[in-house]
Design a protein around this motif. Structure first.
Motif, PDB file in Angstrom:
ATOM      1  N   GLU A 269      -7.290   5.628   3.108  1.00 59.89           N
ATOM      2  CA  GLU A 269      -6.455   6.704   2.504  1.00 59.89           C
ATOM      3  C   GLU A 269      -5.867   6.274   1.030  1.00 59.89           C
ATOM      4  O   GLU A 269      -5.750   7.251   0.299  1.00 59.89           O
ATOM      5  N   SER A 270      -5.415   5.172   0.844  1.00 58.35           N
ATOM      6  CA  SER A 270      -4.941   4.704  -0.522  1.00 58.35           C
ATOM      7  C   SER A 270      -5.876   4.580  -1.509  1.00 58.35           C
ATOM      8  O   SER A 270      -5.705   4.455  -2.672  1.00 58.35           O
TER       9      SER A 270
ATOM     10  N   VAL B  68      -8.097   2.145  -2.064  1.00 58.78           N
ATOM     11  CA  VAL B  68      -8.352   0.686  -2.562  1.00 58.78           C
ATOM     12  C   VAL B  68      -9.750   0.105  -1.928  1.00 58.78           C
ATOM     13  O   VAL B  68     -10.182   0.795  -0.978  1.00 58.78           O
TER      14      VAL B  68
ATOM     15  N   ARG C 208      -5.359   3.497   6.893  1.00 59.63           N
ATOM     16  CA  ARG C 208      -4.376   3.525   5.809  1.00 59.63           C
ATOM     17  C   ARG C 208      -4.815   2.896   4.445  1.00 59.63           C
ATOM     18  O   ARG C 208      -4.706   3.572   3.331  1.00 59.63           O
ATOM     19  N   ALA C 209      -5.254   1.942   4.526  1.00 54.87           N
ATOM     20  CA  ALA C 209      -6.131   1.304   3.304  1.00 54.87           C
ATOM     21  C   ALA C 209      -7.113   2.344   2.705  1.00 54.87           C
ATOM     22  O   ALA C 209      -7.195   2.536   1.368  1.00 54.87           O
TER      23      ALA C 209
ATOM     24  N   LEU D 286       0.994  -1.108   0.079  1.00 58.09           N
ATOM     25  CA  LEU D 286      -0.074   0.035   0.142  1.00 58.09           C
ATOM     26  C   LEU D 286       0.790   1.161  -0.059  1.00 58.09           C
ATOM     27  O   LEU D 286       0.413   2.359  -0.654  1.00 58.09           O
ATOM     28  N   LYS D 287       2.191   1.043   0.911  1.00 55.23           N
ATOM     29  CA  LYS D 287       2.855   2.207   0.699  1.00 55.23           C
ATOM     30  C   LYS D 287       3.633   2.584  -0.688  1.00 55.23           C
ATOM     31  O   LYS D 287       3.646   3.613  -1.151  1.00 55.23           O
ATOM     32  N   THR D 288       4.063   1.364  -1.036  1.00 58.65           N
ATOM     33  CA  THR D 288       5.058   1.532  -2.163  1.00 58.65           C
ATOM     34  C   THR D 288       4.473   1.556  -3.680  1.00 58.65           C
ATOM     35  O   THR D 288       4.929   2.158  -4.853  1.00 58.65           O
ATOM     36  N   SER D 289       3.287   0.832  -3.575  1.00 58.07           N
ATOM     37  CA  SER D 289       2.570   0.722  -5.024  1.00 58.07           C
ATOM     38  C   SER D 289       1.111   0.505  -4.768  1.00 58.07           C
ATOM     39  O   SER D 289       0.656  -0.361  -5.123  1.00 58.07           O
ATOM     40  N   PRO D 290       0.404   1.605  -4.209  1.00 60.37           N
ATOM     41  CA  PRO D 290      -1.083   1.399  -4.216  1.00 60.37           C
ATOM     42  C   PRO D 290      -1.973   1.080  -5.223  1.00 60.37           C
ATOM     43  O   PRO D 290      -2.956   0.518  -5.013  1.00 60.37           O
TER      44      PRO D 290
END
Length: 269
Positions: A64-65, A67, A61-62, A34-38
């Motif tokens: 915010e991404s 997904v 966090r998810a 999720l941090k490097t390639s959402p």
């Protein structure tokens, strides 16, 4: 780096880079993706019965991404991941583009003026050990992990879980002929250092400030004879207690962090 005319590293069997989605699981593995390639995350499945702080932070966090989040009970998650070590979290993801060959990676390091630090695993078949080795390689700044195509673990969901995200950040190259690959590394002026209990010198006497490939064998059997003969230097890890050897992932950590220590000391001086 010097190279023999026409010399190239042997064909590489890269980790699974097929177009079909794969499953990763565990807070670390999914969180790193999720941090490097959402954009590569198709959907995240989570156990809604787990309401602790860690799960709440992960879901935030998810979200915010951006997904897709899907509720899934423990049985579904276990079936999807092949076990019960998923921590209540899994994700379907698309493969992320990686460096496709060892030569390409080494050319990139050469162009950037980066001193190579590579980890070579000869005969490590346990996915938990491979995952731990990838994790420590990431932590110590190694640019790649290399293993033979035969008699070695490949990247799977268990490896990704144990690696805690490092399976996504550290290139893992499986080569058809390990001895030939080591010789090609030597042609690029990369010093090949093997570890052996009966080596004349210790790890701490080895200069790893130069371009270095550290070679470790499987527990018990160690390196194969041809691999051993191909090394430029053999070193041992000093053992002061009753046990005679370390787990390969622990030994990898000892060796890689000694290389990092030497390089940081040299940069600071």
């Amino acid at each position: 780096m010097r190279r023999r005319a026409g010399s190239r590293c042997p064909p590489i069997i890269p980790r699974d880079m097929s177009s079909s989605p794969k499953v990763i699981f565990g807070f670390h593995a999914v969180g790193v993706r999720l941090k490097t390639s959402p954009g590569s995350v198709l959907e995240v499945l989570f156990d809604p019965t787990r309401r602790d702080a860690r799960m709440k932070q992960f879901i935030a966090r998810a979200q915010e991404s951006g997904v897709r989040l899907i509720e899934a009970d423990g049985v579904r998650l276990a079936r999807l991941t092949g076990g019960h070590g998923h921590q209540g979290v899994a994700a379907r993801v698309e493969p992320v583009a990686q460096t496709h060959s060892l030569d390409e990676l080494l050319d990139q390091l050469d162009a950037a003026g980066t001193v190579p630090l590579l980890l070579v695993l000869d005969g490590v078949t346990d996915p938990h050990n491979l995952g731990a080795c990838l994790r420590v390689a990431d932590g110590a700044g190694a640019q790649a992990v290399i293993a033979p195509k035969d008699h070695a673990a490949g990247i799977n969901a268990t490896v990704a879980k144990v690696a805690s995200g490092a399976a996504e950040t550290v290139p893992y190259f499986m080569v058809t002929n390990l001895a030939r690959t080591l010789n090609e590394l030597k042609e690029r002026d990369i010093w090949v250092v093997g570890t052996s209990d009966d080596a004349p010198g210790t790890l701490y006497q080895c200069d790893m400030r130069r371009p270095t490939a550290l070679v470790l064998g499987a527990e018990g059997a160690g390196m194969r004879q041809l691999t051993r003969k191909t090394c430029d230097e053999l070193v041992s890890i000093p053992m002061s207690g009753a046990v005679e050897s370390l787990n390969v992932s622990v030994a990898s950590g000892v060796c890689l962090y000694e290389a990092m220590r030497q390089r940081q000391a040299a940069a600071a001086s």
